[in-house]
Design an enzyme around this catalytic site. Structure first.
Site, PDB file in Angstrom:
ATOM      1  N   GLY A  29      -7.488 -20.535  -4.423  1.00 27.63           N
ATOM      2  CA  GLY A  29      -7.731 -20.895  -5.818  1.00 27.63           C
ATOM      3  C   GLY A  29      -7.267 -22.306  -6.121  1.00 27.63           C
ATOM      4  N   HIS A  34     -13.044 -28.049  -2.709  1.00 24.18           N
ATOM      5  CA  HIS A  34     -13.592 -26.691  -2.606  1.00 24.18           C
ATOM      6  C   HIS A  34     -15.067 -26.666  -3.018  1.00 24.18           C
ATOM      7  CE1 HIS A  34      -9.198 -25.649  -3.263  1.00 24.18           C
ATOM      8  NE2 HIS A  34      -9.480 -24.988  -2.157  1.00 24.18           N
TER       9      HIS A  34
END
Ligand code: PAF
Length: 281
Positions: A28, A34
């Site tokens: 996360g 990402h």
């Protein structure tokens, strides 16, 4: 986009998910790095395949004094980023789902994990291998994508996959950098403005040192530049073989300059490939 919180929900989703299934494992605090991994996963899966992102802050890869409790968990923002990047499902299990009470089984890679970050963070790569192996077993992907910034992690996962999950494709994605060269990382948000300035010098030092002719000179120059420029002695600076991670005396095989430094309370890692240019010397 589906949000899967339990192993049962994941299993039901997996049973009907169209192939190829491409997994992007994360903890996360998602950022542009990402987003690039997710875009590469979509490319790999095609429009008809499945992109699955896992978000799990894995406790077994943190040492007791590390930042597990403080690790950023901006869950809603993470889901928005995934939705904006055509993710089909986000797997976001709880700790007891992944590690049932009394869990006593781990996966350990025993050779590539010994040096570099492994020597300074005992147990870290055992935690990484354990959670990644579990994610592979649960999601049974055709391919999984990891960033090259965590270069040792990627080499270890490639080795573990070769040894335990033959057929599963591991895709390394080039490091995504800020405009000033700093490798993007979830932990950059810990840096105060003055520390952020010094962090830029870390990446620049590695690039400058990579021009030197021998591993000894590369390490000496990187160490000096990092120490002078950031005000902190690096935790390590090493030139290693890109696959075996063995320390190199000469630059006649594919080589990587890898380093770690602590700036304030924030530990940064980065690496530069030395391969083609020096292989000709
Ligand atoms: O690189 C990371 O974010 C983590 O180490 C990983 C691979 C998701 C395992 O927790």
């Amino acid at each position: 986009m589906r949000i899967l919180g339990t192993l049962a929900e994941l299993a039901a989703f997996r049973a009907l998910a169209p192939s190829p299934i491409v997994l992007v494992p994360t903890m996360g605090a998602l950022h542009e790095g990402h987003a690039a991994l997710i875009a590469a996963a979509r490319h790999q899966a095609g429009q008809n395949g499945t992109v699955l992102v896992s978000i799990f802050v894995n406790p077994t890869q943190f040492a007791p004094q590390e930042d597990l409790a403080d690790y950023p968990r901006p869950f809603e923002a993470d889901l928005s980023l995934c939705a904006a990047h055509q993710v089909d499902a986000v797997f976001t299990p709880s700790v007891p789902e992944m590690y049932p009470p009394g869990n006593s089984t781990f996966v350990e890679e025993t050779r590539l994990s010994r040096g570099l970050c492994g020597a300074r963070r005992p147990g870290h790569f055992r935690g990484v291998c354990t959670v990644v192996a579990k994610l592979f077993l649960l999601t049974r992907p055709d391919a999984a994508i990891f960033g090259e910034k965590d270069f040792q992690q990627l080499a270890i996962i490639r080795r573990m996959t070769r040894d335990l999950f033959p057929g599963l494709e591991i895709i390394g994605h080039p490091t995504v950098r800020e405009a000033d060269g700093l490798a993007i990382s979830s932990r950059n948000r810990y840096l105060a403005p003055e520390e952020r300035r010094r962090a830029t010098i870390f990446s620049a030092a590695l690039r400058a040192a990579a021009e030197e002719a021998s591993p000894h000179q590369v390490v000496a120059k990187a160490t000096a530049l990092i120490t002078q420029g950031t005000g902190s002695a690096p935790e390590y600076v090493e030139v290693v073989d890109a696959e075996t991670l063995e320390s190199l005396e000469t630059l006649d095989s594919a080589a990587v300059l890898a380093a770690a430094v602590k700036i304030g309370e924030t530990r940064l890692i980065d690496n530069v490939r030395l391969a083609a240019r020096h292989a000709k010397i």
